[in-house]
Each structure stands twice: as C-alpha cells, then as structure tokens.
Write an enzyme that holds these catalytic residues in place. Structure first.
Site, PDB file in Angstrom:
ATOM      1  N   HIS A 176      21.643 -26.063 -33.547  1.00 33.43           N
ATOM      2  CA  HIS A 176      22.054 -24.901 -34.342  1.00 33.43           C
ATOM      3  C   HIS A 176      21.112 -24.783 -35.535  1.00 33.43           C
ATOM      4  O   HIS A 176      20.674 -25.795 -36.099  1.00 33.43           O
ATOM      5  CB  HIS A 176      23.502 -25.057 -34.812  1.00 33.43           C
ATOM      6  CG  HIS A 176      24.037 -23.791 -35.411  1.00 33.43           C
ATOM      7  ND1 HIS A 176      23.753 -23.425 -36.696  1.00 33.43           N
ATOM      8  CD2 HIS A 176      24.783 -22.793 -34.881  1.00 33.43           C
ATOM      9  CE1 HIS A 176      24.323 -22.241 -36.941  1.00 33.43           C
ATOM     10  NE2 HIS A 176      24.956 -21.847 -35.852  1.00 33.43           N
ATOM     11  N   GLU A 185      21.582 -24.247 -38.535  1.00 31.03           N
ATOM     12  CA  GLU A 185      22.008 -24.974 -39.746  1.00 31.03           C
ATOM     13  C   GLU A 185      21.638 -26.457 -39.637  1.00 31.03           C
ATOM     14  O   GLU A 185      21.325 -27.104 -40.645  1.00 31.03           O
ATOM     15  CB  GLU A 185      23.520 -24.766 -39.949  1.00 31.03           C
ATOM     16  CG  GLU A 185      23.809 -23.349 -40.438  1.00 31.03           C
ATOM     17  CD  GLU A 185      25.136 -22.756 -40.002  1.00 31.03           C
ATOM     18  OE1 GLU A 185      26.033 -23.519 -39.591  1.00 31.03           O
ATOM     19  OE2 GLU A 185      25.264 -21.517 -40.071  1.00 31.03           O
ATOM     20  N   ASN A 196      32.158 -20.921 -32.775  1.00 32.49           N
ATOM     21  CA  ASN A 196      31.669 -22.073 -33.537  1.00 32.49           C
ATOM     22  C   ASN A 196      32.373 -22.046 -34.892  1.00 32.49           C
ATOM     23  O   ASN A 196      32.063 -21.201 -35.729  1.00 32.49           O
ATOM     24  CB  ASN A 196      30.141 -21.960 -33.698  1.00 32.49           C
ATOM     25  CG  ASN A 196      29.573 -23.011 -34.641  1.00 32.49           C
ATOM     26  OD1 ASN A 196      30.266 -23.955 -35.033  1.00 32.49           O
ATOM     27  ND2 ASN A 196      28.313 -22.856 -35.015  1.00 32.49           N
ATOM     28  N   LYS A 201      32.230 -24.144 -37.249  1.00 32.86           N
ATOM     29  CA  LYS A 201      31.455 -24.794 -38.324  1.00 32.86           C
ATOM     30  C   LYS A 201      32.373 -25.748 -39.113  1.00 32.86           C
ATOM     31  O   LYS A 201      33.267 -26.349 -38.525  1.00 32.86           O
ATOM     32  CB  LYS A 201      30.786 -23.731 -39.199  1.00 32.86           C
ATOM     33  CG  LYS A 201      29.969 -22.744 -38.344  1.00 32.86           C
ATOM     34  CD  LYS A 201      29.047 -21.865 -39.119  1.00 32.86           C
ATOM     35  CE  LYS A 201      28.299 -20.949 -38.135  1.00 32.86           C
ATOM     36  NZ  LYS A 201      27.333 -20.091 -38.796  1.00 32.86           N
ATOM     37  N   GLU A 212      20.133 -17.140 -31.738  1.00 27.66           N
ATOM     38  CA  GLU A 212      20.758 -16.807 -33.018  1.00 27.66           C
ATOM     39  C   GLU A 212      19.668 -16.636 -34.069  1.00 27.66           C
ATOM     40  O   GLU A 212      19.193 -17.624 -34.645  1.00 27.66           O
ATOM     41  CB  GLU A 212      21.702 -17.937 -33.450  1.00 27.66           C
ATOM     42  CG  GLU A 212      22.789 -18.239 -32.451  1.00 27.66           C
ATOM     43  CD  GLU A 212      23.962 -18.966 -33.100  1.00 27.66           C
ATOM     44  OE1 GLU A 212      25.058 -18.412 -33.061  1.00 27.66           O
ATOM     45  OE2 GLU A 212      23.765 -20.046 -33.668  1.00 27.66           O
ATOM     46  N   SER A 249      26.464 -12.697 -36.732  1.00 32.20           N
ATOM     47  CA  SER A 249      27.276 -11.568 -37.202  1.00 32.20           C
ATOM     48  C   SER A 249      27.852 -10.712 -36.069  1.00 32.20           C
ATOM     49  O   SER A 249      27.920  -9.497 -36.180  1.00 32.20           O
ATOM     50  CB  SER A 249      26.482 -10.703 -38.188  1.00 32.20           C
ATOM     51  OG  SER A 249      26.150 -11.470 -39.343  1.00 32.20           O
ATOM     52  N   GLY A 305      25.790 -15.195 -40.523  1.00 33.52           N
ATOM     53  CA  GLY A 305      26.639 -15.175 -41.712  1.00 33.52           C
ATOM     54  C   GLY A 305      26.193 -14.147 -42.748  1.00 33.52           C
ATOM     55  O   GLY A 305      26.666 -14.169 -43.882  1.00 33.52           O
TER      56      GLY A 305
END
Ligand code: 13P
Length: 252
Positions: free
Chosen positions: A94, A96, A9, A11, A166, A212, A172
């Site tokens: 996702h 985010e 991904n 992003k 996730e 990660s 991240g």
C-alpha cells in the site's frame, strides 16, 4: 469472466468491538451481492471478526505483514500468524507502507513470497505520486512497481494475485482519478501483464481501482472495461456507504 471485487481497507481505524459492529452491519445489508467482498481490518480485529465472517461470503484480509517468516523482529507479525487469526488475503505495498514506512520493491517481493508460501491472496497495491504523474512518468513507475514485486515468480504462483491501482494523489484527498485516467492505467497494467505472462492470463487478472471511491462515483468507475472493482478506504468505514459501493451497478 472476471468476478467483480470490492474490498474495504479500514487502515488504522476502529477498535475491535466497533469493527465487529461494522461487520454485522455489512452482513446485514449484503443481500445477494454480485461482487466478491473483502474487509481488511487492523490485525488486532482478525480473530474476533473471523467467526462471523466464516459463516458469510465476505472474506477477511490483513493490511500488512513482516517480510520474514519468523524470528527476532520485535513488534512484527508474520503471514502465518495472520493466517492463523483468520486472514485469507494480504495487502502488499500500500502506498502508505511505501511512503511512511519506506517499503521498497525488494521488501515487497519478500512479503509477496511469504504470502504465496501461506496461500494467502495477495493484493498488490501500486500507484504514482502527483509529481510522477505531472512529469509524465506514471506508467513507467507503475510498471516498475509491478515488476519489482513479482520478480522471480512463475505465473502459476501468481494465479490468485489481485492488483490495486491507487494513485497516491487520489488517496484520502477526495480527488478521484477520472474514469478515463483510471481506465487508461488499468489497460496499461493489463498490457504489462500480457507481455510478461500472455493474453489469457492478463484477461483473468483482476485490477481494482482505489482512491476516493464513493457511492457517488463507484458505478462510473466500475463501468470501465479494465476496472474490476475497488479498494475502498474512508467510505468502507460506514456500512451504508460501503454497501452502496458493493451494490453499485457498473455503468457502461
Ligand atoms: P480512500 O478511499 O480513503 O481515498 O483510500 C483509498 C485507499 O488507500 C484504499 O487502500
């Protein structure tokens, strides 16, 4: 047998030409990869990347799409537009998108429906925040996220669906879930699926871990019984790292 799957991904990173270079580097080092490999670049890159990828085993997906099929939604992109640009799959939900853009279970259910109408492979992303884990609610949260997203769908429609677990606190941050924590949640997700759709369907469901993942920890994570691959953020932007993850031999 579930086919191992590794997806990148990207992003909101890379410009189209940089994406093209990245794809060429990935293709150059792919060799006899055993894993099914996907890349999810920004939507602006799809048409450009579709051509080199069409001659390869690597599949192409989009990171987001509108919940509506078409209409007066300035700035939005529909699933069918993304498909016309080469997308074969779609990330749905996702964290985010959930956290920064307020996407709710109801909206994600609609996005999933658009995705299934267009026969794109949906990658449903789920995961708890640190506060939810610390309060002991993490399993409940993930179960609700799955149930809200798939509400109203029959099993046959969800045949191709992939789930990506996730944990928000691992994205991240460099703080990976331990193989034990990840395996525990993946096994739970499979039980949730089995309860709803039966054991055999649950055995076929692919569940990816994301958060990660690095070349250094991929083999151990992928060696867990219920982890069928990874959804990779930061490390998917460097071809060498991504390829090491793609080629990581699950360490049992
Ligand atoms: P990182 O691998 O950068 O933690 O991101 C994970 C992710 O969000 C993939 O979708």
């Amino acid at each position: 047998m579930r086919t191992h799957l590794v997806a990148g991904n990207w992003k909101m990173h890379t410009h189209p030409n940089e994406g093209l270079d990245l794809v060429h580097e990935i293709l150059g080092g792919l060799g006899e990869a055993k894993a099914e490999v996907w890349v999810f670049p920004p939507a602006t890159h799809l048409s450009l990347l579709a051509e080199p990828l069409a001659q390869s085993p690597v599949k192409l997906g989009a990171q987001n799409a509108a919940a509506a099929a078409q209409g007066a939604y300035t700035g939005e992109l529909s699933v069918s537009m993304l498909k016309a640009c080469g997308a074969q799959g779609l990330l749905v939900g996702h964290s985010e998108r959930r956290q920064l853009f307020g996407e709710t279970g109801k909206v994600l259910n609609q996005k999933l429906e658009r995705c299934l109408e267009q026969a794109l492979t949906p990658f449903l992303c789920v995961g708890e925040t640190l506060a939810e884990r610390e309060s002991g609610n993490h399993m409940e949260v993930v179960r609700n996220q799955i149930e809200e997203a798939i509400e109203g769908f029959e099993l046959h429609a969800l045949d191709a669906l992939v789930i990506a677990y996730e944990p928000v606190w691992a994205i991240g941050t460099g703080q990976t879930a331990s193989p034990f924590q990840a395996q525990e949640m993946h096994a739970f997700i499979r039980r949730v699926w089995a309860k709803k759709f039966g054991e055999s369907s649950a055995e076929h469901l692919r569940i990816l871990y994301g958060g990660s993942v690095k070349p250094e920890n991929a083999a151990e994570l992928f060696g867990q019984t219920d982890i069928d691959g990874g959804l990779i953020g930061g490390a998917s932007l460097k071809a060498a790292d991504f390829l090491r993850i793609v080629h990581a031999k699950p360490q049992v």
